[in-house]
Design a protein around this motif. Structure first.
Motif, short mmCIF file in Angstrom:
data_model
loop_
_atom_site.label_atom_id
_atom_site.label_comp_id
_atom_site.label_asym_id
_atom_site.label_seq_id
_atom_site.Cartn_x
_atom_site.Cartn_y
_atom_site.Cartn_z
N ARG A 1 1.01 -1.27 -0.02
CA ARG A 1 0.01 0.11 -0.10
C ARG A 1 0.80 1.20 -0.01
O ARG A 1 0.56 2.28 -0.82
CB ARG A 1 -0.98 -0.06 1.09
N ASP A 2 1.82 1.29 0.69
CA ASP A 2 2.99 2.29 0.84
C ASP A 2 3.62 2.78 -0.61
O ASP A 2 3.72 3.81 -0.69
CB ASP A 2 3.91 2.21 1.88
N GLN A 3 3.82 1.54 -1.53
CA GLN A 3 4.72 1.77 -2.45
C GLN A 3 4.07 1.76 -3.74
O GLN A 3 4.61 2.15 -4.71
CB GLN A 3 6.02 0.81 -2.37
N ILE A 4 2.89 1.27 -3.86
CA ILE A 4 2.24 1.13 -5.08
C ILE A 4 0.65 1.44 -4.91
O ILE A 4 -0.22 0.80 -4.31
CB ILE A 4 2.12 -0.49 -5.61
N ASN A 5 0.22 2.20 -5.90
CA ASN A 5 -0.84 2.90 -5.78
C ASN A 5 -1.86 2.30 -7.14
O ASN A 5 -2.70 3.05 -7.62
CB ASN A 5 -1.01 4.50 -6.00
N PHE A 6 -1.83 1.11 -7.13
CA PHE A 6 -2.56 0.43 -8.19
C PHE A 6 -3.15 -0.95 -7.80
O PHE A 6 -2.71 -1.44 -6.73
CB PHE A 6 -1.80 0.13 -9.57
N PRO A 7 -4.13 -1.53 -8.57
CA PRO A 7 -4.90 -2.55 -7.92
C PRO A 7 -4.00 -3.98 -7.80
O PRO A 7 -2.97 -3.90 -8.80
CB PRO A 7 -5.81 -3.05 -8.70
N GLN B 1 -11.80 -7.40 -9.33
CA GLN B 1 -12.78 -7.05 -8.18
C GLN B 1 -12.09 -6.02 -7.44
O GLN B 1 -12.58 -4.77 -7.23
CB GLN B 1 -13.01 -8.07 -7.35
N PHE B 2 -10.68 -5.87 -7.23
CA PHE B 2 -9.87 -4.90 -6.55
C PHE B 2 -9.95 -3.78 -7.16
O PHE B 2 -10.08 -2.56 -7.03
CB PHE B 2 -8.58 -5.53 -6.06
N ARG B 3 -9.88 -3.79 -8.69
CA ARG B 3 -9.66 -2.72 -9.63
C ARG B 3 -11.03 -2.03 -9.58
O ARG B 3 -11.34 -0.85 -9.50
CB ARG B 3 -9.35 -3.40 -11.08
N PHE B 4 -12.13 -2.77 -9.48
CA PHE B 4 -13.49 -2.22 -9.51
C PHE B 4 -13.66 -1.41 -8.03
O PHE B 4 -14.21 -0.54 -8.15
CB PHE B 4 -14.49 -3.36 -9.74
N PHE B 5 -13.26 -2.19 -7.02
CA PHE B 5 -13.53 -1.39 -5.67
C PHE B 5 -12.71 -0.16 -5.32
O PHE B 5 -12.90 0.52 -4.52
CB PHE B 5 -13.23 -2.53 -4.67
N ARG B 6 -11.64 -0.06 -6.26
CA ARG B 6 -10.84 1.16 -6.08
C ARG B 6 -11.43 2.51 -6.97
O ARG B 6 -10.62 3.65 -6.89
CB ARG B 6 -9.33 0.88 -6.23
N ARG C 1 -17.33 2.10 -2.16
CA ARG C 1 -16.47 0.99 -2.09
C ARG C 1 -15.00 1.49 -1.66
O ARG C 1 -14.70 2.46 -1.85
CB ARG C 1 -16.58 0.32 -3.43
N PHE C 2 -14.26 0.44 -0.93
CA PHE C 2 -12.89 0.75 -0.72
C PHE C 2 -12.31 -0.77 -0.31
O PHE C 2 -13.16 -1.94 -0.29
CB PHE C 2 -12.87 1.59 0.30
N VAL C 3 -10.89 -0.71 -0.17
CA VAL C 3 -10.01 -1.89 -0.14
C VAL C 3 -9.50 -1.84 1.01
O VAL C 3 -9.21 -0.62 1.55
CB VAL C 3 -9.31 -2.38 -1.50
N GLY C 4 -8.81 -2.89 1.41
CA GLY C 4 -8.00 -2.81 2.57
C GLY C 4 -7.48 -4.39 2.94
O GLY C 4 -8.06 -5.32 3.32
N LEU D 1 -14.40 4.49 3.95
CA LEU D 1 -13.14 4.43 4.52
C LEU D 1 -11.81 4.10 3.53
O LEU D 1 -11.84 3.20 2.80
CB LEU D 1 -13.31 3.53 5.58
N LEU D 2 -10.74 4.97 3.56
CA LEU D 2 -9.81 4.82 2.61
C LEU D 2 -8.47 4.11 3.63
O LEU D 2 -8.17 4.62 4.46
CB LEU D 2 -9.38 6.27 2.12
N HIS D 3 -7.90 3.00 2.87
CA HIS D 3 -6.76 2.38 3.35
C HIS D 3 -5.68 3.36 3.55
O HIS D 3 -5.24 3.92 2.32
CB HIS D 3 -6.46 1.25 2.62
#
Length: 777
Positions: free
Chosen positions: A62-68, A131-136, A142-145, A219-221
């Protein structure tokens, strides 16, 4: 099985389910045009099952990559015998590929990475990555974590800062094959609660920041750096002994129900997949309503006499007072006080308690004291007994005072009466188990059928069989070789090879690997008969209600304003008469009889009711003309509220409630006959009531009654009769009738044939205490 039934005309209902059917793509051209897929390998020394390692790895990503991205713990691209913990990142085609470093583990060593083809991924991994692409997506709820996908549902309450969300899991069906043209995925919703995180903030834990999105939140990770800047931060929270609660269907806020949230997700996700060349649709089932018996009941009055044994810690109120209480609630039974439980009548014993088992546990109010319940069961396992807690205090709501200082229950206490109803039903079943069904008859007693259940009890796996013979229930502990051998011999006489069929069941449920490794079932329900072997499988599938129609009906009642003329009823008398032809005369016939102009008086009850009803419709339409003078446009909710509702009620002779209030049921019923302002919980948009089955041997156990105004707490799950032997003569309708009993779950159907509940009662009340007694001796 000989069963007395009442046949009903079969109804059918087509419903979409929470199963996504995914077609394997012929090619990945659209994905390859827009994205590149990069695989990173996590060091083998780190273990994905270790919570600390798992969390730290995900926070580093999460810290280094901001893609699904999607983590997968069984990657075999380097060989079947060289499983890897891999992370797949979905980069936009024009984006630069980043290094990924686990700074706390190997700060100077980037993780090995390489670009791979989309065809290299198993379909289930690719689907979850998309699915993660869609939730971002931006500006959604919608959010991921950390490998989880969430949808915001509702806030916790007016004065709390808790937030309830639905985690949406995609789970591949056991029957999926990687080379099959289609695969099925169950969409499983889990209720989750987020609250303010309190220091110290542990490494590896995902933390979230709250943002407003319309009337709800997201809620944003957060990255590690953002956690230090954000206040407050949120994380997943749990409460001891309690699960997060989100209704499956919430009538007050449909969009906050798990069913609607999952429905919206599936509709939008299917469209999202189509954009990248993947075709998907929801599975549909055509259900038929099962005919049920109206005689599927037990008569608790056949207990005749029931003993009352006092096992309370503090006997502030006399045993005689409770005796009078029970006698007042059930005058058809005789209740007798017992000094010695061994002298119990054949109708069994109700045991009075004033504490629950958890009160004696480490965090309980009575920790350190002896629980008087277990010794009683150990010493008397063959006496039918059922306990009831008469302590009216709530241990979670005590403000000072003594937990064991409680008030006497009253005859008018409806909640306690319900508890007693349950107690007597359970006591009756235990009497049938111990004394036999000749004395305590049970419905639907089958010939040459055995029921086998494996479950965890007190940390042990217990497998128990039940069948009926000579007016007795026969139970066998299949974990005891001395007992199990006669059972397997009986099954063999029925033409069933247990080991062979059980192995087939394991293979069908993917419990046997391609290498022949066997992973046994920890739980199962199996039915065995002559040339018959059937297991009951939980498909982890739910039914969607017709949310489009529900939303339309909601708007029709609450949001849409209509010209007052839209509400007129007298012009529609003929349509209403067709719906109520047994009580109303046609308009032409009324005119011929002189009922419209009042030239003649009605001579029959039907004529009288027809004239009165038509005059009510005219009076109602006159009332509408009066309303139109100040309110030419109104919603149905506005028209039937406040003083206008009272006026309408009086026009139609609707009586006030005991609290002096009027309801809109009568006027709503008239509009419903015209197909207007239909209820959001109507049977034609919700498969809520009844027991249903389809031609794949799947079945759905609903409720005996319609949905109440509080909505639906839990979904009705779809299960399946998994027929391993005897499909040509297996009669599922006969077994479905055994789920239509109302004495196991209070005024509710059972979700499997009720014989399995008899097994639970035997194990919990007899077997485990007999076994422990033998060990003690």
């Amino acid at each position: 099985m000989t069963i007395q039934t009442t046949q009903a005309h079969p109804k059918q209902h087509t419903a979409k389910t929470t199963t996504l059917v995914i077609e394997r793509p012929q090619n990945y051209a659209l994905l390859e045009e827009r994205f590149r897929l990069v695989r990173y390998l996590i060091p083998k020394a780190l273990r994905p099952q270790n919570a600390a390692d798992f969390g730290r790895v995900h926070n580093a990503i999460r810290d280094q990559i901001n893609f699904p991205y999607r983590s997968f713990q069984h990657d075999t691209l380097d060989g079947v015998l060289n499983k890897q913990w891999a992370v797949y990142v979905l980069y936009p085609r024009e984006a630069e590929v980043s290094e990924l470093v686990l700074t706390w583990y190997q700060p100077d060593t980037p993780l090995p990475r390489r670009e791979i083809a989309f065809s290299d991924l198993p379909l289930h991994v690719l689907l979850k990555l998309l699915q993660f692409r869609f939730f971002r997506g931006d500006k959604t709820n919608r959010f991921v974590g950390q490998d989880k996908c969430y949808v915001y549902a509702r806030p916790g309450g007016r004065d709390s800062d808790f937030h309830y969300c639905v985690e949406i899991e995609l789970s591949g069906a056991p029957a999926n094959r990687e080379d099959a043209p289609t695969q099925e995925f169950r969409v499983i919703p889990h209720a989750r609660c987020f609250g303010k995180a309190t220091p110290p903030l542990r490494p590896g834990t995902p933390f979230f920041g709250k943002r407003a999105v319309g009337s709800r939140f997201v809620l944003l990770h957060l990255t590690t750096a953002a956690v230090e800047q954000e206040s407050p931060v949120y994380s997943l929270v749990t409460f001891p002994g309690k699960r997060a609660q989100i209704k499956y269907h919430d009538l007050r806020d449909v969009n906050a129900g798990r069913g609607k949230i999952v429905f919206d997700f599936t509709q939008q996700f299917i469209a999202n997949l189509r954009e990248v060349g993947i075709v998907a649709h929801l599975r549909e089932r055509v259900f038929t309503l099962a005919p049920l018996s109206k005689t599927a009941d037990i008569a608790v009055q056949q207990l005749t006499e029931v003993g009352i044994y006092d096992n309370r810690l503090k006997r502030t109120h006399s045993l005689g007072a409770y005796l009078d209480l029970f006698q007042g609630m059930y005058p058809a039974l005789r209740f007798a006080a017992l000094d010695d439980i061994a002298s119990a009548p054949q109708g069994g014993v109700i045991v009075l308690l004033d504490a629950a088992a958890e009160d004696f546990e480490e965090d309980g109010l009575l920790f350190g004291q002896d629980d008087p319940y277990p010794p009683l069961y150990r010493e008397h396992p063959n006496i039918p007994k059922q306990s009831i807690n008469v302590n009216t205090n709530d241990p979670n709501a005590l403000e000072g005072g003594d937990y064991l200082d409680y008030s006497m229950l009253l005859l008018s206490d409806k909640d306690f009466k319900r508890s007693v109803d349950v107690v007597l039903s359970e006591l009756y079943l235990k009497c049938a188990i111990i004394h036999g069904i000749a004395r305590f008859p049970l419905p639907f007693i089958p010939d040459e059928l055995a029921f086998v259940r494996r479950r965890y009890f007190d940390g042990d796996t217990i497998t128990t069989a039940l069948w009926f013979a000579e007016q007795q229930l026969h139970f066998i502990d299949l974990g005891d070789p001395a007992q199990s051998e006669p059972f397997y011999e009986m099954v063999e006489r029925w033409g069933v090879d247990w080991d062979e069929q059980y192995e087939k069941l394991l293979a069908e449920r993917k419990r046997i690997s391609e290498q022949g490794q066997v992973k046994d079932l920890s739980e199962f329900d199996i039915i065995v008969g002559r040339d018959l072997f059937v297991a009951i499988e939980d498909l982890k599938e739910r039914i969607f209600y017709d949310y489009n129609a529900i939303e339309q009906r909601h708007q029709e009642q609450y949001s849409t304003a209509y010209p007052i003329k839209h509400f007129q009823l007298a012009p529609h008398y003929e349509r209403l008469q067709q719906e109520r032809s047994t009580t109303l005369l046609p308009l032409g016939q009324m005119a011929q009889q002189g009922l419209l102009d009042g030239s003649k008086k009605p001579t029959t009850r039907k004529a009288l009711d027809s004239q009165a009803f038509y005059r009510q419709l005219l009076a109602y339409d006159a009332f509408l003309e009066e309303v139109a003078m100040t309110h030419p446009m109104l919603s149905y909710q506005e028209l039937t509220s406040g003083e206008w509702r009272e006026r309408i009620a009086r026009i139609f002779d609707s009586k006030a409630t005991s609290k002096g209030k009027y309801h809109r049921k009568l006027i709503t019923g008239i509009y419903n006959d015209l197909g207007m302002f239909l209820p959001e919980r109507g049977e034609n948009v919700q498969l809520y009531q009844g027991i249903w089955y389809d031609d794949t041997d799947a079945f759905l156990v609903g409720s005996p009654t319609s949905m109440n105004l509080q909505g639906q707490a839990r979904a009705h799950l779809v299960r399946r009769f998994q027929i391993m032997q005897g499909s040509s003569h297996f009669d599922k309708e006969e077994l479905l009738k055994t789920m239509g009993v109302l004495f196991v779950r209070h005024k509710q159907y059972t979700v499997s044939p009720y014989y399995f509940h008899l097994i639970d009662l035997y194990v919990e009340n007899v077997l485990r205490y007999v076994s422990s007694g033998e060990e003690d001796s």
